[in-house]
Motif scaffolding. Sequence first.
Motif, short mmCIF file in Angstrom:
data_model
loop_
_atom_site.label_atom_id
_atom_site.label_comp_id
_atom_site.label_asym_id
_atom_site.label_seq_id
_atom_site.Cartn_x
_atom_site.Cartn_y
_atom_site.Cartn_z
N VAL A 17 5.25 -2.72 39.34
CA VAL A 17 4.83 -1.38 39.21
C VAL A 17 4.72 -0.52 40.68
O VAL A 17 5.40 0.37 40.90
N LEU A 18 4.01 -1.21 41.58
CA LEU A 18 3.92 -0.89 42.93
C LEU A 18 5.24 -0.87 43.67
O LEU A 18 5.81 0.14 44.37
N LYS B 66 8.18 -0.69 42.33
CA LYS B 66 9.28 0.26 41.82
C LYS B 66 8.67 1.84 42.16
O LYS B 66 9.76 2.34 42.74
N HIS B 67 7.34 1.94 42.28
CA HIS B 67 6.89 3.28 42.87
C HIS B 67 7.47 3.65 44.36
O HIS B 67 7.54 4.54 44.80
N MET B 68 7.43 2.47 45.14
CA MET B 68 7.75 2.44 46.59
C MET B 68 9.07 2.18 46.97
O MET B 68 9.61 2.36 48.07
N GLY B 69 9.89 1.73 46.10
CA GLY B 69 11.33 1.46 46.21
C GLY B 69 11.47 0.18 47.14
O GLY B 69 12.33 -0.12 47.74
N TYR B 70 10.55 -0.79 46.62
CA TYR B 70 10.46 -2.03 47.43
C TYR B 70 10.97 -3.01 46.43
O TYR B 70 11.15 -2.92 45.20
N ARG B 71 11.33 -4.27 47.04
CA ARG B 71 11.50 -5.51 46.43
C ARG B 71 10.47 -6.17 45.81
O ARG B 71 9.31 -5.95 46.43
N PHE B 72 10.29 -6.88 44.67
CA PHE B 72 9.21 -7.63 43.99
C PHE B 72 9.49 -9.05 44.12
O PHE B 72 10.62 -9.61 43.83
N ILE B 73 8.39 -9.64 44.73
CA ILE B 73 8.49 -11.36 44.88
C ILE B 73 7.41 -11.87 44.20
O ILE B 73 6.12 -11.29 44.84
N ASP B 74 7.40 -12.88 43.44
CA ASP B 74 6.35 -13.50 42.93
C ASP B 74 6.40 -14.82 43.33
O ASP B 74 7.19 -15.67 43.04
N SER B 75 5.43 -15.21 44.31
CA SER B 75 5.48 -16.68 45.05
C SER B 75 5.15 -17.88 43.91
O SER B 75 5.76 -18.67 44.31
N ASP B 76 4.60 -17.48 42.80
CA ASP B 76 4.39 -18.57 41.79
C ASP B 76 5.89 -18.82 41.17
O ASP B 76 6.15 -20.03 41.12
N LEU B 77 6.56 -17.82 41.04
CA LEU B 77 8.14 -18.01 40.74
C LEU B 77 8.95 -18.81 41.68
O LEU B 77 9.79 -19.64 41.53
N LEU B 78 8.78 -18.60 42.98
CA LEU B 78 9.44 -19.20 44.01
C LEU B 78 9.06 -20.76 44.02
O LEU B 78 10.03 -21.41 44.21
N ILE B 79 7.88 -21.09 43.83
CA ILE B 79 7.49 -22.19 43.85
C ILE B 79 8.44 -23.09 42.64
O ILE B 79 8.70 -24.14 42.75
N GLN B 80 8.09 -22.55 41.35
CA GLN B 80 8.81 -22.99 40.12
C GLN B 80 10.05 -23.20 40.39
O GLN B 80 10.67 -24.08 40.29
N THR C 243 -4.74 2.02 39.61
CA THR C 243 -4.81 0.64 40.79
C THR C 243 -3.73 1.10 41.71
O THR C 243 -3.84 1.16 42.81
N VAL C 244 -2.36 1.29 41.19
CA VAL C 244 -1.35 1.46 41.88
C VAL C 244 -1.36 2.75 42.87
O VAL C 244 -1.09 2.60 44.04
N LYS C 245 -1.91 3.64 42.56
CA LYS C 245 -2.22 5.08 43.08
C LYS C 245 -3.21 4.55 44.14
O LYS C 245 -3.09 5.17 45.23
N VAL C 246 -4.29 4.14 43.84
CA VAL C 246 -5.24 3.79 44.83
C VAL C 246 -4.68 2.79 46.03
O VAL C 246 -4.98 3.01 47.22
N ILE C 247 -3.80 1.80 45.77
CA ILE C 247 -3.30 0.99 46.75
C ILE C 247 -2.48 2.07 47.59
O ILE C 247 -2.65 1.64 48.77
N ARG C 248 -1.59 2.63 47.05
CA ARG C 248 -0.65 3.57 47.86
C ARG C 248 -1.35 4.62 48.67
O ARG C 248 -0.91 4.73 50.02
N GLN C 249 -2.54 5.05 48.34
CA GLN C 249 -3.48 6.17 48.87
C GLN C 249 -4.10 5.12 50.13
O GLN C 249 -4.25 5.55 51.24
N ARG C 250 -4.66 3.96 49.85
CA ARG C 250 -5.30 3.30 50.80
C ARG C 250 -4.40 2.56 52.06
O ARG C 250 -4.44 2.82 53.31
N LEU C 251 -3.18 2.24 51.65
CA LEU C 251 -2.24 1.93 52.61
C LEU C 251 -1.66 3.15 53.59
O LEU C 251 -1.22 3.00 54.49
N GLU C 252 -1.64 4.35 52.97
CA GLU C 252 -1.40 5.50 53.62
C GLU C 252 -2.25 5.69 54.87
O GLU C 252 -1.88 6.60 55.90
N GLN C 253 -3.69 5.23 54.54
CA GLN C 253 -4.69 5.62 55.52
C GLN C 253 -4.56 4.86 56.54
O GLN C 253 -5.32 4.83 57.61
N LEU C 254 -4.05 3.64 56.58
CA LEU C 254 -3.78 2.37 57.61
C LEU C 254 -3.00 2.99 58.69
O LEU C 254 -2.02 3.83 58.77
#
Length: 171
Positions: free
Chosen positions: A25-26, A28-42, A160-171
């Motif tokens: 979801v994050l 999608k909201h940010m227009g980023y690629r999604f990578i699941d490292s567990d799937l990379l391992i498999q 949760t997605v909203k809070v992450i985005r807000q916190r990242l913008e503060q960095l």
Amino acid sequence: MSKANKDNIILIGMPGCGKSTVGVVLAKHMGYRFIDSDLLIQEREHRLLSEIIEQEGLDRFDQIEEEVNASIEAEHAVIATGGSVVYGPKAMEHLRNIGTVVYLKLSYEEIADRLGDLTARGVSVREGQTLRDLYDERIPLYEKYAHVVIDAEHQWLRDTVKVIRQRLEQL
């Protein structure tokens, strides 16, 4: 290291804390690629995580996990890691160098409620080790490696997605 590589967001936390779900979801909201490292391992091993642990043992699984995570090269990506990624110092150093590490924090009680059979999930748990033991062992590692800690307790996914985005913008 190019500035673009720092744009990655790496999610860490206990199994069941929502890294993959929040990550999709994050991204999608940010227009980023999604990578699941567990799937990379498999994909690399052509086996499920639980099969790798069963056939190779935990030490070898931890090695494989560290190799895969330490080799991720991405830009503008949300990367959901396996809960045991924090056992690999090389992997964690690499992930911290290519992005912002976000720890999705949940209480032990919430994790216990969300998780079913640890073995079937491919959770890296040693013989005789309880979920409580695992939780107590990993929390200091998550806190050590995180750039940002997000308390996801009793939160809706969108919050949760909203809070992450807000916190990242503060960095």
